[in-house]
Motif scaffolding. Structure first.
Motif, PDB file in Angstrom:
ATOM      1  N   ASP A  95      15.010  -4.052  24.326  1.00 38.63           N
ATOM      2  CA  ASP A  95      14.462  -5.283  24.877  1.00 38.63           C
ATOM      3  C   ASP A  95      15.633  -6.108  25.397  1.00 38.63           C
ATOM      4  O   ASP A  95      16.797  -5.800  25.112  1.00 38.63           O
ATOM      5  N   PHE A 121      13.121  -9.831  16.196  1.00 36.81           N
ATOM      6  CA  PHE A 121      11.891  -9.232  16.728  1.00 36.81           C
ATOM      7  C   PHE A 121      11.177  -8.446  15.640  1.00 36.81           C
ATOM      8  O   PHE A 121      11.811  -7.775  14.816  1.00 36.81           O
ATOM      9  N   MET A 171       7.399  -5.991  15.346  1.00 34.81           N
ATOM     10  CA  MET A 171       6.101  -5.494  15.803  1.00 34.81           C
ATOM     11  C   MET A 171       5.256  -5.255  14.556  1.00 34.81           C
ATOM     12  O   MET A 171       5.614  -4.461  13.694  1.00 34.81           O
ATOM     13  N   GLN A 179       0.147  -1.852  16.411  1.00 34.31           N
ATOM     14  CA  GLN A 179      -0.046  -1.427  17.792  1.00 34.31           C
ATOM     15  C   GLN A 179      -1.178  -0.405  17.854  1.00 34.31           C
ATOM     16  O   GLN A 179      -1.582   0.181  16.843  1.00 34.31           O
ATOM     17  N   LEU A 215       3.394  -8.590  19.101  1.00 35.10           N
ATOM     18  CA  LEU A 215       4.852  -8.727  19.199  1.00 35.10           C
ATOM     19  C   LEU A 215       5.246 -10.128  18.739  1.00 35.10           C
ATOM     20  O   LEU A 215       4.702 -11.124  19.208  1.00 35.10           O
ATOM     21  N   ASP A 254       4.183 -15.357  18.293  1.00 32.40           N
ATOM     22  CA  ASP A 254       3.733 -13.977  18.455  1.00 32.40           C
ATOM     23  C   ASP A 254       2.670 -13.916  19.540  1.00 32.40           C
ATOM     24  O   ASP A 254       1.981 -14.902  19.814  1.00 32.40           O
ATOM     25  N   PRO A 286       9.793  -5.835  26.407  1.00 29.39           N
ATOM     26  CA  PRO A 286       9.748  -4.822  25.347  1.00 29.39           C
ATOM     27  C   PRO A 286       9.313  -3.440  25.839  1.00 29.39           C
ATOM     28  O   PRO A 286       8.260  -3.278  26.461  1.00 29.39           O
TER      29      PRO A 286
END
Length: 231
Positions: free
Chosen positions: A55, A119, A121, A124, A152, A167, A218
């Motif tokens: 990123d 960062f 995550m 997903q 994210l 986020d 990203p």
């Protein structure tokens, strides 16, 4: 006299029936062989693997670049469930698949100060098409592509004392390829690589660096293994 005439006729009829019976040939019933393995059908399974990403944090103030353009590397474990359906036509298999995964992917950077960005995550998923080729009955080589989505989270850090998080659930696209093998009529195992791009993410800081805008892009690579039960 009539009896004498009927007797030869009756004997001739019996002889004809016997000849007809001899002419009938009884063919053996053909053996019905069990059908080979086919990929057509629904399935559900589990998957897990490792994901790594690259990123950037690009900073601007009032639309003017400040000169900050930092790489933000991340990696972590991913794992979850998938469900789908295949259709097979000859040696071609096509279908649709959806998956959902929890993620420990995280990363960040620090510059003088120390200031920086973290960062995470959190989860997903994807909804994809699959198209493949069957070189042998139980082996499938496939490609896959479709929609991806993820949560994210970015945290801006000022001097390790002020933290500002936001986020966003972001949609993007994913593409990849894999191999899958049916080791029983109901169980298959797979190995898959995918690349995923979530486009751009932008946020205006109001706490850590008020007035500065941060743009991110990203992108991730992932290798997964999976186990599926075929209905």
């Amino acid at each position: 006299m009539k009896r004498l005439l009927l007797t030869p006729v009756f004997m001739l009829g019996l002889s004809s029936l016997a000849s007809a019976a001899d002419a009938v040939v009884l063919e053996p019933t053909p053996e019905v062989l069990p059908a080979g393995f086919v990929w057509t059908g629904g399935y559900i399974g589990i998957q897990g693997g490792w994901q790594w990403g690259r990123d950037h944090t690009f900073e601007s103030a009032g639309g003017v670049p400040t000169g900050l353009d930092e790489d933000l590397d991340s990696d972590g474990f991913i794992g979850g469930l998938h469900v789908g359906y295949n259709w097979q036509s000859g040696q071609i298999v096509y279908g649709a698949e959806a998956d959902f995964e929890f993620s420990t992917t995280d990363g960040g950077y620090r510059i003088a100060g120390p200031d920086g960005t973290d960062f995470d995550m959190n989860w997903q998923g994807s909804l994809r098409a699959r198209v493949g080729y069957v070189p042998t009955e139980r082996l499938l080589i496939y490609g896959t592509a479709g929609l991806a989505f993820a949560n994210l989270e970015y945290t801006y850090v000022q001097d390790e004392t002020t933290f500002e998080s936001f986020d966003e659930t972001k949609a993007g696209w994913t593409v990849g390829a894999g191999v899958e093998y049916a080791f029983t009529d109901n169980m298959t195992a797979r190995l898959e690589y995918r690349y995923t791009d979530f486009g751009g993410v932008s946020n205006l800081s109001t706490v850590a660096f008020p007035g500065n805008t941060y743009d991110h892009d990203p992108q991730f690579h992932a290798v997964r293994i999976g186990l599926s039960y075929k209905f």
